[in-house]
Write a protein that holds these residues in place. Structure first.
Motif, short mmCIF file in Angstrom:
data_model
loop_
_atom_site.label_atom_id
_atom_site.label_comp_id
_atom_site.label_asym_id
_atom_site.label_seq_id
_atom_site.Cartn_x
_atom_site.Cartn_y
_atom_site.Cartn_z
N ARG A 93 -8.33 58.87 14.63
CA ARG A 93 -8.40 58.34 15.99
C ARG A 93 -9.84 58.40 16.51
O ARG A 93 -10.33 57.45 17.12
CB ARG A 93 -7.47 59.13 16.91
N TYR A 94 -10.53 59.51 16.26
CA TYR A 94 -11.94 59.62 16.65
C TYR A 94 -12.79 58.60 15.87
O TYR A 94 -13.75 58.05 16.41
CB TYR A 94 -12.46 61.03 16.38
N ARG A 95 -12.41 58.37 14.62
CA ARG A 95 -13.15 57.42 13.80
C ARG A 95 -13.05 56.00 14.39
O ARG A 95 -14.04 55.26 14.43
CB ARG A 95 -12.61 57.44 12.37
N LEU B 283 -15.46 51.06 16.63
CA LEU B 283 -15.23 49.81 17.36
C LEU B 283 -16.26 49.61 18.46
O LEU B 283 -16.67 50.58 19.11
CB LEU B 283 -13.82 49.81 17.95
N PRO B 284 -16.68 48.35 18.69
CA PRO B 284 -17.61 48.06 19.78
C PRO B 284 -17.03 48.47 21.13
O PRO B 284 -15.82 48.31 21.36
CB PRO B 284 -17.79 46.54 19.69
N LYS B 285 -17.89 48.97 22.03
CA LYS B 285 -17.40 49.50 23.32
C LYS B 285 -17.32 48.43 24.40
O LYS B 285 -16.51 48.54 25.31
CB LYS B 285 -18.32 50.63 23.79
N ASN B 286 -18.14 47.42 24.37
CA ASN B 286 -18.23 46.48 25.50
C ASN B 286 -17.82 45.06 25.17
O ASN B 286 -18.00 44.17 25.99
CB ASN B 286 -19.67 46.47 26.04
N SER B 287 -17.29 44.82 24.00
CA SER B 287 -16.91 43.46 23.63
C SER B 287 -15.76 43.52 22.61
O SER B 287 -15.59 44.54 21.93
CB SER B 287 -18.10 42.70 23.03
N TRP C 168 -11.52 40.67 13.33
CA TRP C 168 -10.93 41.30 12.16
C TRP C 168 -11.88 41.33 10.96
O TRP C 168 -11.67 42.12 10.04
CB TRP C 168 -9.65 40.57 11.77
N ASP C 169 -12.89 40.48 10.95
CA ASP C 169 -13.81 40.49 9.82
C ASP C 169 -15.00 41.43 10.04
O ASP C 169 -15.95 41.42 9.25
CB ASP C 169 -14.32 39.07 9.52
N TYR C 170 -14.94 42.25 11.09
CA TYR C 170 -15.99 43.24 11.34
C TYR C 170 -15.99 44.25 10.19
O TYR C 170 -14.98 44.91 9.94
CB TYR C 170 -15.74 43.93 12.67
N PRO C 171 -17.09 44.39 9.43
CA PRO C 171 -17.11 45.23 8.21
C PRO C 171 -16.65 46.67 8.44
O PRO C 171 -15.88 47.21 7.63
CB PRO C 171 -18.58 45.17 7.77
N LEU C 172 -17.11 47.31 9.53
CA LEU C 172 -16.72 48.71 9.76
C LEU C 172 -15.24 48.84 10.06
O LEU C 172 -14.60 49.81 9.65
CB LEU C 172 -17.55 49.28 10.91
#
Length: 217
Positions: free
Chosen positions: A119-121, A126-130, A134-138
């Protein structure tokens, strides 16, 4: 032979006529290195006689490895249920006139260290402001790692039916997963923390702890 355990009836103080032996394959036979399967076939096919008595030999189910996190969670849950039962008895005796005990008697979630880590991970990645696609590598990396750990634990502890169900998701030839239920993983691990929409994945403005579902309140 790694270990040998003979079962005994503690009440009658008599042996029960059965036991367990743990074997490990070593060395070579006819130029081939002994394997676990070769050892199993040899033990099951050979006749075994002890003091003139023929012994029936069968293969025992493998004992799953103990999970320390799971044991800790079980102990916490056991203590919580005992405390809840005690407080509910007190409430009945008091006629329901102790609201602070009612508060303490409510069901509560006890997140495991594994759950907290993932959950912390999610919160860190994840981006905080946008919105996040689904294709975001992280994000793909987190979902893949979470799925691998969940599958590893399940295959160690679940029965044959669950393992067969998981096999539908896996491509043996390519040695990779055909499908990873990423949305389900995010909703389960990030309940109250992430929101899934057609625009992408949104993260809560600030970190929040998981809350109990309505059925537990």
């Amino acid at each position: 032979i790694l270990s040998c355990n003979v079962l005994m009836d503690k009440r009658k103080k008599q042996y029960r006529g059965m036991g367990f032996i743990t074997l490990k394959p070593e060395g070579y036979y006819k130029g081939k290195k002994n394997t676990k399967q070769m050892m199993i076939e040899w033990v099951l096919e050979e006749s075994h006689v002890v003091n003139g008595v023929k012994i029936d030999v069968t293969q025992a189910d493998e004992k799953p490895e103990e999970d320390e996190d799971r044991k800790r969670e079980d102990r916490v849950e056991e203590r919580r249920l005992a405390r809840l039962d005690k407080e509910q008895r007190m409430l009945r005796n008091l006629g329901g006139v102790a609201p602070h005990l009612i508060d303490r008697g409510q069901e509560r979630l006890v997140p495991s260290p594994w759950f907290k880590r993932w959950r912390y991970r999610l919160w860190e990645v994840l981006p905080k402001n946008s919105p996040c696609s689904w294709d975001y590598p992280l994000l793909r990396s987190v979902c893949g790692g979470l799925w691998r750990e969940a599958v590893e634990y399940t295959t160690r502890t679940a029965d044959k039916t669950v393992k067969e169900a998981l096999s539908f998701f896996y491509n043996e030839e390519a040695q990779q997963w055909r499908f990873i239920p990423s949305a389900d993983l995010l909703l389960a691990m990030g309940d109250g923390l992430v929101t899934l929409t057609v625009l992408g994945i949104f993260l809560a403005p600030s970190y929040v702890e998981p809350t109990a579902p309505q059925s537990m309140n």
